[in-house]
Design a protein around this motif. Structure first.
Motif, PDB file in Angstrom:
ATOM      1  N   HIS A 231       0.817  -1.201   0.000  1.00 24.16           N
ATOM      2  CA  HIS A 231       0.000   0.000   0.000  1.00 24.16           C
ATOM      3  C   HIS A 231       0.860   1.263   0.000  1.00 24.16           C
ATOM      4  O   HIS A 231       0.427   2.329  -0.394  1.00 24.16           O
ATOM      5  N   GLY A 232       2.104   1.126   0.440  1.00 26.89           N
ATOM      6  CA  GLY A 232       2.968   2.303   0.469  1.00 26.89           C
ATOM      7  C   GLY A 232       3.707   2.526  -0.831  1.00 26.89           C
ATOM      8  O   GLY A 232       3.493   3.514  -1.521  1.00 26.89           O
ATOM      9  N   CYS A 233       4.572   1.575  -1.211  1.00 29.40           N
ATOM     10  CA  CYS A 233       5.449   1.833  -2.345  1.00 29.40           C
ATOM     11  C   CYS A 233       5.004   1.080  -3.593  1.00 29.40           C
ATOM     12  O   CYS A 233       5.687   1.123  -4.612  1.00 29.40           O
ATOM     13  N   ALA A 234       3.891   0.374  -3.542  1.00 30.15           N
ATOM     14  CA  ALA A 234       3.313  -0.307  -4.690  1.00 30.15           C
ATOM     15  C   ALA A 234       4.196  -1.411  -5.251  1.00 30.15           C
ATOM     16  O   ALA A 234       4.096  -1.761  -6.420  1.00 30.15           O
ATOM     17  N   VAL A 235       5.085  -1.965  -4.426  1.00 27.65           N
ATOM     18  CA  VAL A 235       5.873  -3.108  -4.896  1.00 27.65           C
ATOM     19  C   VAL A 235       4.992  -4.356  -4.787  1.00 27.65           C
ATOM     20  O   VAL A 235       4.263  -4.517  -3.808  1.00 27.65           O
ATOM     21  N   PRO A 236       4.980  -5.188  -5.832  1.00 31.57           N
ATOM     22  CA  PRO A 236       4.114  -6.376  -5.764  1.00 31.57           C
ATOM     23  C   PRO A 236       4.581  -7.350  -4.672  1.00 31.57           C
ATOM     24  O   PRO A 236       5.778  -7.515  -4.471  1.00 31.57           O
ATOM     25  N   PHE A 237       3.641  -7.960  -3.975  1.00 33.36           N
ATOM     26  CA  PHE A 237       3.988  -8.949  -2.953  1.00 33.36           C
ATOM     27  C   PHE A 237       4.328 -10.265  -3.615  1.00 33.36           C
ATOM     28  O   PHE A 237       3.842 -10.570  -4.714  1.00 33.36           O
ATOM     29  N   ARG A 238       5.164 -11.054  -2.919  1.00 34.14           N
ATOM     30  CA  ARG A 238       5.445 -12.371  -3.481  1.00 34.14           C
ATOM     31  C   ARG A 238       4.260 -13.290  -3.179  1.00 34.14           C
ATOM     32  O   ARG A 238       3.575 -13.144  -2.161  1.00 34.14           O
ATOM     33  N   GLU A 239       4.057 -14.217  -4.103  1.00 29.93           N
ATOM     34  CA  GLU A 239       2.881 -15.083  -4.008  1.00 29.93           C
ATOM     35  C   GLU A 239       3.089 -16.189  -2.989  1.00 29.93           C
ATOM     36  O   GLU A 239       2.202 -16.531  -2.220  1.00 29.93           O
ATOM     37  N   ILE A 240       4.284 -16.760  -3.010  1.00 33.99           N
ATOM     38  CA  ILE A 240       4.518 -17.967  -2.218  1.00 33.99           C
ATOM     39  C   ILE A 240       5.247 -17.595  -0.939  1.00 33.99           C
ATOM     40  O   ILE A 240       6.180 -16.789  -0.954  1.00 33.99           O
ATOM     41  N   ALA A 241       4.821 -18.197   0.149  1.00 30.43           N
ATOM     42  CA  ALA A 241       5.459 -17.939   1.424  1.00 30.43           C
ATOM     43  C   ALA A 241       6.826 -18.594   1.473  1.00 30.43           C
ATOM     44  O   ALA A 241       7.041 -19.645   0.888  1.00 30.43           O
ATOM     45  N   THR A 242       7.765 -17.936   2.166  1.00 23.02           N
ATOM     46  CA  THR A 242       9.069 -18.568   2.359  1.00 23.02           C
ATOM     47  C   THR A 242       8.896 -19.683   3.379  1.00 23.02           C
ATOM     48  O   THR A 242       8.213 -19.522   4.378  1.00 23.02           O
TER      49      THR A 242
ATOM     50  N   PRO B 119      -2.890  -2.250  11.988  1.00 19.64           N
ATOM     51  CA  PRO B 119      -4.087  -2.623  12.746  1.00 19.64           C
ATOM     52  C   PRO B 119      -5.224  -1.610  12.595  1.00 19.64           C
ATOM     53  O   PRO B 119      -6.381  -1.929  12.843  1.00 19.64           O
ATOM     54  N   GLU B 120      -4.900  -0.389  12.205  1.00 22.47           N
ATOM     55  CA  GLU B 120      -5.931   0.648  12.085  1.00 22.47           C
ATOM     56  C   GLU B 120      -6.685   0.549  10.759  1.00 22.47           C
ATOM     57  O   GLU B 120      -7.894   0.500  10.712  1.00 22.47           O
ATOM     58  N   CYS B 121      -5.914   0.545   9.653  1.00 20.95           N
ATOM     59  CA  CYS B 121      -6.584   0.652   8.358  1.00 20.95           C
ATOM     60  C   CYS B 121      -6.550  -0.657   7.584  1.00 20.95           C
ATOM     61  O   CYS B 121      -7.061  -0.713   6.459  1.00 20.95           O
ATOM     62  N   SER B 122      -5.931  -1.721   8.169  1.00 20.60           N
ATOM     63  CA  SER B 122      -5.898  -3.051   7.560  1.00 20.60           C
ATOM     64  C   SER B 122      -5.315  -3.057   6.155  1.00 20.60           C
ATOM     65  O   SER B 122      -5.713  -3.857   5.317  1.00 20.60           O
ATOM     66  N   ASN B 123      -4.391  -2.159   5.890  1.00 20.77           N
ATOM     67  CA  ASN B 123      -3.687  -2.227   4.619  1.00 20.77           C
ATOM     68  C   ASN B 123      -2.388  -2.997   4.808  1.00 20.77           C
ATOM     69  O   ASN B 123      -1.800  -2.987   5.889  1.00 20.77           O
ATOM     70  N   ASP B 124      -1.949  -3.668   3.726  1.00 19.95           N
ATOM     71  CA  ASP B 124      -0.727  -4.457   3.805  1.00 19.95           C
ATOM     72  C   ASP B 124       0.458  -3.642   3.302  1.00 19.95           C
ATOM     73  O   ASP B 124       0.350  -2.926   2.303  1.00 19.95           O
ATOM     74  N   PHE B 125       1.579  -3.793   3.993  1.00 22.76           N
ATOM     75  CA  PHE B 125       2.795  -3.091   3.599  1.00 22.76           C
ATOM     76  C   PHE B 125       3.938  -4.074   3.479  1.00 22.76           C
ATOM     77  O   PHE B 125       3.940  -5.114   4.140  1.00 22.76           O
ATOM     78  N   CYS B 126       4.930  -3.728   2.663  1.00 24.89           N
ATOM     79  CA  CYS B 126       6.098  -4.593   2.540  1.00 24.89           C
ATOM     80  C   CYS B 126       7.037  -4.314   3.718  1.00 24.89           C
ATOM     81  O   CYS B 126       6.873  -3.340   4.455  1.00 24.89           O
ATOM     82  N   GLY B 127       8.032  -5.172   3.884  1.00 19.77           N
ATOM     83  CA  GLY B 127       8.946  -5.044   5.012  1.00 19.77           C
ATOM     84  C   GLY B 127       9.704  -3.735   5.010  1.00 19.77           C
ATOM     85  O   GLY B 127       9.909  -3.112   6.053  1.00 19.77           O
ATOM     86  N   ASP B 128      10.117  -3.287   3.829  1.00 23.30           N
ATOM     87  CA  ASP B 128      10.862  -2.025   3.735  1.00 23.30           C
ATOM     88  C   ASP B 128      10.011  -0.855   4.180  1.00 23.30           C
ATOM     89  O   ASP B 128      10.467   0.019   4.920  1.00 23.30           O
ATOM     90  N   CYS B 129       8.767  -0.846   3.704  1.00 21.38           N
ATOM     91  CA  CYS B 129       7.889   0.262   4.061  1.00 21.38           C
ATOM     92  C   CYS B 129       7.577   0.222   5.543  1.00 21.38           C
ATOM     93  O   CYS B 129       7.466   1.268   6.190  1.00 21.38           O
ATOM     94  N   ASP B 130       7.442  -0.988   6.098  1.00 22.91           N
ATOM     95  CA  ASP B 130       7.168  -1.142   7.520  1.00 22.91           C
ATOM     96  C   ASP B 130       8.223  -0.414   8.332  1.00 22.91           C
ATOM     97  O   ASP B 130       7.927   0.424   9.189  1.00 22.91           O
ATOM     98  N   VAL B 131       9.494  -0.713   8.023  1.00 19.98           N
ATOM     99  CA  VAL B 131      10.591  -0.083   8.750  1.00 19.98           C
ATOM    100  C   VAL B 131      10.623   1.419   8.465  1.00 19.98           C
ATOM    101  O   VAL B 131      10.780   2.239   9.373  1.00 19.98           O
ATOM    102  N   PHE B 132      10.435   1.773   7.209  1.00 21.30           N
ATOM    103  CA  PHE B 132      10.507   3.183   6.823  1.00 21.30           C
ATOM    104  C   PHE B 132       9.406   4.002   7.505  1.00 21.30           C
ATOM    105  O   PHE B 132       9.651   5.087   8.026  1.00 21.30           O
TER     106      PHE B 132
END
Lengths: 347, 448
Positions: free
Chosen positions: B392-403, B422-435
């Motif tokens: 939702h932040g940087c629009a990078v596609p998520f990977r399909e398969i779990a590691t 937890p507020e808006c239930s949007n998904d973010f990638c790990g980089d955006c999470d930290v950023f």
């Protein structure tokens, strides 16, 4: 050799404001479609400047923000009809942006129209995007010198929302950290205090356009050159910068605030308990401040007359001849006795 | 992260280290103390690794080799990336304990300018190194404490010497110590004189601001006119926090001063350690919650302050006289209450006494007040009808398969690389999470 530059454009797509802007009783009407055609010419010019230049366009809509276009997202090029008269990448860019804007505006439901414009969402999204494209860890093939020079251009038509003050300030500070320049192009409405501060703090230019029908001229002349070239050409600078802040209690924009010494929350009137950190303030401070600031009258009501004559302070020495001081809503004469009583208090 | 632990081990060796150096000093003329110790330590290196390695470069070497493991193909890349990611996640998940920190700080730096500062045990000399680190310290301090003020007092020839007046402008403070030849070390230092001078210049401050003294002390003696314990008692009464960085060895009176006033005392082992312990004093200290008898229930340190947010005039505006220097200037700030023209903020308006700050200065601290809620790692995509395809932040596609790695779950890592607000239930990638949590402090989804 100049570095490639990345441009993130944030479009304010408020249906209400664009409707107002297109009305013929405005001095220089500008419809959304004219605006988009000006903008597309500008975006094409940006892409044409250098082969490596990249672009991302974000739309701020009522209650939500979306990414309209970016050079990194793979496109379905087949969907765009071929046109012998247009350079194909431009055609793709133009069609995609126009189409997504249309889609987004059509998807706004009637009860959402009045929702506040999510300019903060668009701003933070563009920062996240810039963080991704400029992070050397993410683009392993390129070395750090090839990374683009990022900047953000905000085209704003809506007035400030004071409720988003903290978020806007946080975004500005992160832009500073990422060395992102924020440019602001303001159309029609009165100056935006927060966006002025954004441009000032990140070293961008804030331009309020008086002739919106000449938008393309402004875009090309002022916002096309990347920040590294701006030093050589003279881009119009800001006139005055208003460092006002929004208070936490009523979201009013204030120029004199009451600040909690523990958490620095700003209030527009003396409060007994800080709403942010639950600190209780001493009674004598409250009484003193309340006595000094009798009642902040709502804007529009005439200021209370006080016994002290307005000319008793040596004001004339300090006021710039040309720059008239900003008028405070509750009037200067009212504030004079405050000045006296407070000198002893704050020292 | 390693630096914390290194500092701890520094602190462990501090006390006995300083004892040794006192003996050294008694035995004869002190020469190249820091170097001598480094050689000693080098000899011990093989015997007891953990305890006897206070140097940063040695310590980090050992730890990085211990923890990094090769993967099946003999590559370190994956392990390193994993380590970084986990470190970042762990930092985010650490509980944010609510500590009240002093935001408006007032600090006096006491610089030892006695002849002992010309010692060459720290390169090039203690004096030059102190000046250099003090400059860096001031820059960094103002960066983290934008509303603070710093004054500088020197200790030279048995008296305290005011070098820089209390000021909130980093440039002004740096300018006061920019000329080296004016600060040439000489004679004996006087701790008491300098502390008394610092104390008197902070006596007028309002209660909600902190009063601090940081002394950089290179000498092993102090030459005082009276009883320094009286001065110490006064400081305790005035609630002045005194911290010291000793360059030579621990002196009992220094340690006592720091302990009683709630400050930190440390002895620098070498150049790098000197900088570390000096820079440890930069973050705002936690405020002491000592309830005073005078105001039960009400924190005496809390107060409501009136502040004005000025208008900045551009360089192109017509010149006018400023109220602070009476100089003709174009640029400046206008006081919102009396419209006086002021050269720089933050300051007190010379005409109406209003405290004038630039509101971005205040806003810099707000992310402490309203932190973004930690994002929850998404463990499985089951039960989600239309999962978002891109961050939702940087629009990078998520990977399909779990590691497949099962151990990741314990570290709060999502196997899908998705972190949900937890507020808006949007998904973010790990980089955006930290950023978002480290830099922006504002969720792109909900704007909070």
């Amino acid at each position: 050799m100049d570095k490639a530059s990345h441009l993130s454009v944030i479009l304010d797509l408020s249906p209400t404001q664009w409707q107002l802007s297109a009305q013929s009783n405005v001095s220089h009407p500008l419809t959304l479609s004219t605006f988009v055609s000006h903008l597309l010419a500008f975006l094409n010019a940006h892409m044409a400047c250098k082969d490596d230049n990249s672009l991302a366009v974000f739309g701020a809509l009522p209650g939500k923000s979306v990414m309209l276009y970016s050079t990194t997202t793979p496109m379905d090029e087949k969907a765009v009809a071929a046109d012998a008269n247009t350079y194909r990448p431009f055609k793709i860019l133009d069609t995609t942006i126009t189409q997504t804007i249309l889609d987004q505006i059509e998807s706004i439901s009637d009860n959402d129209v009045e929702a506040p414009i999510d300019i903060v969402g668009a701003l933070t999204k563009s920062l996240c995007y810039i963080n991704r494209v400029t992070n050397p860890a993410n683009s392993r093939s390129e070395d750090a010198t090839l990374l683009p020079d990022p900047r953000i251009l905000i085209v704003s038509v809506s007035p400030d929302q004071s409720s988003s003050y903290i978020s806007v300030m946080n975004s500005i500070f992160s832009a500073q950290k990422l060395k992102v320049t924020i440019d602001v192009c303001k159309l029609h409405v009165a100056d935006s205090v927060f966006l002025q501060q954004a441009a000032h703090l990140t070293g961008g230019s804030y331009i309020s356009i008086e002739r919106p029908d000449a938008l393309l001229q402004f875009l090309m002349m002022s916002f096309l050159p990347p920040p590294s070239i701006r030093q050589l050409i003279s881009v119009p600078t800001q006139d005055k910068i208003d460092f006002r802040a929004a208070c936490f209690c009523h979201k009013n924009i204030v120029d004199i605030g009451f600040v909690c010494s523990v958490c620095l929350s700003i209030f527009c009137q003396p409060v007994p308990v800080c709403s942010t950190c639950q600190t209780k303030f001493p009674m004598k401070t409250l009484l003193r401040l309340k006595a000094a600031h009798p009642h902040t009258p709502p804007p529009g009501t005439p200021p209370l007359r006080s016994g002290t004559p307005a000319n008793s302070l040596p004001r004339s020495t300090s006021i710039a001849p040309g720059g008239t001081p900003r008028q405070v809503s509750n009037g200067n004469p009212n504030m004079l006795p405050v000045a006296r009583s407070n000198t002893s208090a704050t020292r | 992260m390693p630096p914390r632990r290194i500092n701890d081990s520094y602190m462990d060796v501090d006390s006995d280290e300083s004892d040794v150096s006192i003996l050294d000093d008694d035995a004869g003329p002190r020469k190249s103390k820091g170097k001598g110790k480094a050689i000693d330590r080098g000899r011990d290196k093989g015997k007891s690794k953990v305890k006897e390695q206070p140097y940063a470069w040695e310590a980090s070497y050992v730890r990085s080799w211990d923890t990094v493991q090769e993967d099946e193909r003999g590559s370190l890349q994956g392990a390193v990336q994993d380590l970084i990611a986990r470190g970042r996640r762990k930092r985010l998940l650490a509980p944010a304990a609510a500590i009240r920190r002093t935001i408006i700080r007032h600090l006096i730096i006491l610089l030892d300018l006695s002849s002992s500062m010309m010692d060459r045990d720290m390169r090039p000399t203690r004096f030059d190194l102190t000046l250099q680190y003090t400059r860096e310290f001031i820059t960094e301090w103002f960066d983290q404490n934008p509303l603070g003020q710093i004054g500088i007092v020197g200790m030279r020839s048995g008296i305290g010497e005011r070098i820089g007046e209390m000021s909130g402008n980093p440039q002004e403070v740096l300018k006061s110590i920019s000329e080296r030849h004016k600060l040439e070390p000489n004679g004996e230092p006087s701790l008491q004189n300098a502390i008394e001078m610092a104390r008197s210049s902070m006596s007028h401050l309002p209660t909600h601001s902190s009063r601090e003294i940081i002394a950089i002390f290179g000498s092993l003696t102090t030459c005082d006119p009276g009883n320094i314990h009286d001065t110490l008692d006064e400081c305790v009464k005035d609630r002045i926090r005194i911290s010291m960085v000793a360059l030579a060895a621990e002196m009992k009176i220094c340690r006592e001063i720091c302990d009683k006033t709630g400050g930190q005392f440390s002895v620098a082992l070498n150049e790098g350690h000197f900088k570390d312990i000096l820079f440890e004093l930069i973050p705002p200290p936690a405020q002491r919650a000592v309830p005073r008898a005078s105001g039960p229930g009400i924190n005496p340190a809390a107060d409501l302050m009136v502040m004005g947010f000025p208008t900045r005039l551009p360089v192109t505006s017509p010149p006018a006289l400023c109220v602070c220097h009476s100089e003709l200037k174009s640029e400046g700030f206008l006081c919102p209450r009396c419209s006086a023209k002021i050269c720089d903020v933050p300051t007190d308006c010379d005409i109406c006494g209003l405290m004038i700050v630039s509101s971005p200065h205040l806003a810099r601290s707000y992310h402490h007040l309203f932190p973004v809620k930690p994002y929850q790692p998404v463990m499985t995509m089951e039960g989600v009808a239309y999962p978002a395809s891109a961050c939702h932040g940087c629009a990078v596609p998520f990977r399909e398969i779990a590691t497949p790695a099962g151990s990741l779950a314990t570290d709060g890592m999502s196997p899908l690389g998705r972190y949900r607000c937890p507020e808006c239930s949007n998904d973010f990638c790990g980089d955006c999470d930290v950023f978002v949590h480290d830099v922006v402090h504002c969720c792109p989804g909900c704007g909070k």
